[in-house]
Structures are given as structure tokens and as C-alpha cells.
Design a protein around this motif. Structure first.
Motif, PDB file in Angstrom:
ATOM      1  N   ALA A   1     -47.931   1.615 -45.057  1.00 43.08           N
ATOM      2  CA  ALA A   1     -49.265   1.734 -45.651  1.00 43.08           C
ATOM      3  C   ALA A   1     -49.835   3.129 -45.466  1.00 43.08           C
ATOM      4  O   ALA A   1     -49.457   3.856 -44.536  1.00 43.08           O
ATOM      5  N   ALA A   2     -50.750   3.476 -46.366  1.00 46.66           N
ATOM      6  CA  ALA A   2     -51.386   4.796 -46.324  1.00 46.66           C
ATOM      7  C   ALA A   2     -52.228   4.958 -45.068  1.00 46.66           C
ATOM      8  O   ALA A   2     -52.757   3.979 -44.514  1.00 46.66           O
ATOM      9  N   ASP A   3     -52.359   6.215 -44.641  1.00 44.36           N
ATOM     10  CA  ASP A   3     -53.206   6.541 -43.495  1.00 44.36           C
ATOM     11  C   ASP A   3     -54.589   5.923 -43.640  1.00 44.36           C
ATOM     12  O   ASP A   3     -55.170   5.451 -42.669  1.00 44.36           O
ATOM     13  N   GLY A   4     -55.089   5.920 -44.883  1.00 49.21           N
ATOM     14  CA  GLY A   4     -56.449   5.460 -45.118  1.00 49.21           C
ATOM     15  C   GLY A   4     -56.627   3.948 -45.098  1.00 49.21           C
ATOM     16  O   GLY A   4     -57.752   3.452 -45.169  1.00 49.21           O
ATOM     17  N   PHE A   5     -55.528   3.210 -45.008  1.00 46.52           N
ATOM     18  CA  PHE A   5     -55.629   1.748 -45.065  1.00 46.52           C
ATOM     19  C   PHE A   5     -55.674   1.184 -43.642  1.00 46.52           C
ATOM     20  O   PHE A   5     -54.738   0.549 -43.157  1.00 46.52           O
ATOM     21  N   GLY A   6     -56.817   1.410 -43.001  1.00 47.21           N
ATOM     22  CA  GLY A   6     -56.971   1.052 -41.592  1.00 47.21           C
ATOM     23  C   GLY A   6     -56.946  -0.447 -41.341  1.00 47.21           C
ATOM     24  O   GLY A   6     -56.480  -0.909 -40.297  1.00 47.21           O
ATOM     25  N   GLU A   7     -57.412  -1.200 -42.318  1.00 47.67           N
ATOM     26  CA  GLU A   7     -57.533  -2.646 -42.185  1.00 47.67           C
ATOM     27  C   GLU A   7     -56.220  -3.325 -41.796  1.00 47.67           C
ATOM     28  O   GLU A   7     -56.206  -4.379 -41.162  1.00 47.67           O
ATOM     29  N   ILE A   8     -55.115  -2.704 -42.169  1.00 47.52           N
ATOM     30  CA  ILE A   8     -53.817  -3.322 -41.961  1.00 47.52           C
ATOM     31  C   ILE A   8     -53.465  -3.459 -40.477  1.00 47.52           C
ATOM     32  O   ILE A   8     -52.742  -4.373 -40.074  1.00 47.52           O
TER      33      ILE A   8
ATOM     34  N   ARG B   1     -46.744   4.700 -41.323  1.00 49.95           N
ATOM     35  CA  ARG B   1     -47.794   5.361 -42.109  1.00 49.95           C
ATOM     36  C   ARG B   1     -47.246   6.313 -43.156  1.00 49.95           C
ATOM     37  O   ARG B   1     -46.256   6.997 -42.924  1.00 49.95           O
ATOM     38  N   ILE B   2     -47.935   6.359 -44.287  1.00 44.09           N
ATOM     39  CA  ILE B   2     -47.627   7.380 -45.297  1.00 44.09           C
ATOM     40  C   ILE B   2     -48.920   8.140 -45.614  1.00 44.09           C
ATOM     41  O   ILE B   2     -50.010   7.571 -45.563  1.00 44.09           O
ATOM     42  N   PRO B   3     -48.801   9.444 -45.899  1.00 39.78           N
ATOM     43  CA  PRO B   3     -50.002  10.212 -46.232  1.00 39.78           C
ATOM     44  C   PRO B   3     -50.701   9.616 -47.460  1.00 39.78           C
ATOM     45  O   PRO B   3     -50.044   9.093 -48.362  1.00 39.78           O
ATOM     46  N   ASP B   4     -52.014   9.708 -47.484  1.00 43.15           N
ATOM     47  CA  ASP B   4     -52.781   9.265 -48.658  1.00 43.15           C
ATOM     48  C   ASP B   4     -52.370  10.112 -49.850  1.00 43.15           C
ATOM     49  O   ASP B   4     -52.294  11.334 -49.747  1.00 43.15           O
ATOM     50  N   THR B   5     -52.097   9.454 -50.973  1.00 45.21           N
ATOM     51  CA  THR B   5     -51.666  10.190 -52.165  1.00 45.21           C
ATOM     52  C   THR B   5     -51.954   9.370 -53.419  1.00 45.21           C
ATOM     53  O   THR B   5     -52.516   8.271 -53.330  1.00 45.21           O
TER      54      THR B   5
END
Ligand code: M6R
Length: 361
Positions: free
Chosen positions: A300-307, A316-320
Motif C-alpha cells: 500500500a501507498a505511504d499515504g494509506f495509513g488506515e491499513i 510500502r510504496i511511494p505515493d504516485t
């Protein structure tokens, strides 16, 4: 040689930033928001009404990925296993573009799919890695993915380079067919430009090793995703089974409740791929498998903290941009498969029964 790596597969995984730089060089024109593919003059796709992508194995997963990219741009597209296409050909005509995706350009199934449309008026395009391969001679046009030689039987950098090429091709087609500048092009081109660095970051920071160590002795592994995450799930499972010899199965997260959930237990790790679109639905599926005590590895993206709350491990994958997020997610899964196979001391570069290039149907 292997350049200090234990296996060609690992070397090729680590070559991906360089390969991707070659793939995109000169093709992503950020100044006027256009994708350019040197061999294809502007307007070459103006008459295309529908696209058939034909491919096998990993290349088929890239083809499925591209189908979604094209559909998002309003271009009707379907992906076919080339080994089925030739023997059960769907209708084609002079407004059909048939794109053959093949790393080697020598896959018999894919060559015969292309031969099956010759004489129907369909336009043919090869997307391949190997300069001068048979496929390039059978198709009217060729776009090279420029990944450099791939030796490992398990395709790695070729998938990333295929997808990057197909993202650019989708943009290019959308410019020809619809004219003007499609929505979100500049965001996408920005994301393509940083894709090599984003992949490098994953290679530098991945925690795949702890995942591989935790789960390499399970009997069965599932991979789920939606949209472009679906072909990435299939690709994750294909790589895993090829080199670990363990049972691994990929499917759309949407399918889960329609059957596969029956197999989910505390002994079946589930890899869930989040690419930034329909993540809430996939999160719901994660909750369902957790309720059956299955270990969950999320990509999941860095920004998907809920996970964090719902997964045992998060890679983690960079937000893109969503269109390229699948490439990044796949790199994490390549590392997991490689490291799990290494834990099991498998012959990673030459898995039993498999050849790099399948030249008979
Ligand atoms: O050379 P191609 O891309 O046409 O090969 C297609 C498949 O045979 C190939 O992707 C195969 O599935 C790989 N072993 C996957 O790792």
C-alpha cells in the motif's frame, strides 16, 4: 555475469531503475504534456476503434494492465491469452489494433495469434524487448520496451518496462483518437518521470525479507487486488509459484466471496494490493480474510495509513499516480517471491520444467 548478485533474477530486480530510465527516455514530453513513441508517427492510431492485446504469462498480466489503462481513456480494449486467441479468434477488422506483448518476441502462442489476424485488415503492433525478434518482423509496427537483456526465467524488469511502455502507449493512443490533452496527463507524466527513483526507494527500503521469513513455510498463498491491482495480484502469484514451487493463486478481490474465501484459513497468507483506487473495497476484503484468521500482507501507498490497523505486514510504496502504482506494488512482490524462494534454496534462475522462451504451442 551476475555482477555480484546470487541470481540473475535478483540482479534484474535491482536493474529496474536503470531499465525504466531507458524505457522512458525521450518518450515523456513534459513540456507539452505528450507521450512520444519514436517509431509511431502522430495519427497512426487515429482510426482505431478497438484494441486486442495478446500475450502469455507475465506479458499477459502487462496486457491486462494495459486494457484497464485504455478503458480508462475511453478506448475499448480486451486482453487475451494469445494461446487462446489464435484458435478461437474474435471478430477483427480494419479498425482493430492487435497489440502483441512479448519480452522475447519469440513466444509461439503469441506469434500464431498475430498470424491469425494477418489478412483481416487489423493493424498489428509488437511491444517487445528483443530487437529484431520474430514478432517485430510479423507486426507492422514495433515499440521496444528497452529493458536490456533478461536472463532469469522469471520475468521481472521486463514487466515493469512493459507496463511503463504501455502507459505511454495508452497516452499516445488517447492523443491520436480523442485529440487534445487528456485529463491528468501532466500528473501522470510527472509520476512516470520519478518512477525509476520510486522503484529505487523500494529496493533500498523494502521490508520484504521479514515477510519472506515469516511465511515461506505456508502451503498456500493468495494475492488479491482490484483494477490494475488485479493483474498485479496474478503476477505476484505467478512469480511466487514459479520460483518457490508453493501453491499461489491470484484473483480479483471482487471474486473473494464468490468462492476463494472457502480456502482462507490461518494457514493461508493473503497479499492484498492497494493502488489508490477502490482501496476501501479491498480493505473490506482484508477485513473478511482477517476474520478467518489469515495473515495479511498489504502492499500500500505511504499515504494509506488506515491499513496499518488491519495488516500483519505492510510493504510500502511511494505515493504516485494510480496508473503506475501497480509497477511499484509489483516490485515489492518480486522481492517477496525471490526472498521466499531463496529461503527454500530453490534454483531461482532455472525453475524446474520451465524455459525462458516457450517456442512451441
Ligand atoms: O517472452 P514472452 O514475454 O512472450 O514470454 C511469455 C511467458 O512465457 C513468460 O512471461 C513466462 O510466463 C515467464 N516465465 C513469467 O515469469
Amino acid at each position: 555475469g551476475k555482477g555480484g548478485y546470487d541470481h540473475y533474477m535478483l540482479k534484474e530486480i535491482y536493474e529496474q531503475p536503470t531499465a525504466l530510465r531507458q524505457t522512458i527516455r525521450g518518450r515523456s514530453n513534459q513540456l507539452d504534456n505528450r507521450a512520444e513513441l519514436e517509431a509511431l508517427p502522430r495519427g497512426v492510431f487515429s482510426d482505431v476503434e478497438s484494441v486486442h492485446l495478446v500475450a502469455m504469462g507475465t506479458s499477459y498480466h502487462a496486457a491486462m494492465y494495459a486494457r484497464t489503462l485504455l478503458a480508462d481513456r475511453g478506448i475499448p480494449a480486451q486482453a487475451f491469452l494469445s494461446g487462446e486467441y489464435g484458435s478461437n479468434p474474435p471478430p477483427t477488422g480494419d479498425r482493430t489494433l492487435v497489440i502483441a506483448v512479448s519480452q522475447s518476441g519469440e513466444t509461439a502462442d503469441t506469434l500464431s495469434a498475430i498470424r491469425s489476424v494477418q489478412g483481416t485488415g487489423a493493424q498489428t503492433l509488437a511491444v517487445t524487448n528483443v530487437v529484431g525478434s520474430t514478432l517485430t518482423r510479423e507486426c507492422e509496427d514495433t515499440v521496444y520496451i528497452r529493458a536490456g537483456p533478461e536472463i532469469g526465467v522469471a520475468a521481472t524488469k521486463s514487466f515493469s518496462a512493459q507496463v511503463a511502455t504501455l502507459v505511454l502507449l495508452s497516452e499516445r493512443m488517447s492523443q491520436d483518437i480523442q485529440g487534445g490533452t487528456p485529463r491528468a496527463t501532466s500528473d501522470l507524466l510527472d509520476s512516470i518521470a520519478v518512477l525509476p527513483d520510486d522503484v529505487q526507494r523500494i529496493l533500498d527500503e523494502s521490508t520484504a525479507e521479514s515477510v519472506a521469513k515469516a511465511y515461506h513455510d505456508s502451503d498456500s498463498y493468495f494475492f488479491i487486488g482490484r483494477g490494475i491491482g488485479h493483474p498485479v495480484a496474478l503476477e505476484g502469484a505467478l512469480k511466487f509459484k514459479e520460483i518457490t514451487y508453493d501453491h499461489a493463486e491470484g484473483f480479483s478481490a471482487a471474486e473473494l466471496k464468490h468462492g476463494p474465501l472457502a480456502l482462507v484459513t490461518e494457514r493461508t497468507p493473503v497479499f492484498a494490493i492497494f493502488t489508490g483506487r477502490n482501496d476501501t473495497k479491498t480493505l473490506h476484503n482484508v477485513k473478511e480474510v482477517r476474520a478467518r484468521d489469515a495473515p495479511v500482507v498489504a502492499v500500500a501507498a505511504d499515504g494509506f495509513g488506515e491499513i496499518d490497523e488491519y495488516a500483519d505486514h505492510v510493504l510500502r510504496i511511494p505515493d504516485t499516480h494510480n496508473d503506475v502504482a501497480g509497477v511499484l506494488a509489483n516490485v515489492q512482490l518480486q522481492l517477496v517471491s525471490y526472498l521466499a524462494a531463496d529461503e527454500l534454496s530453490r534454483p531461482i534462475d532455472k525453475p524446474r520444467n520451465l524455459a525462458k522462451s516457450v517456442t512451441v504451442e
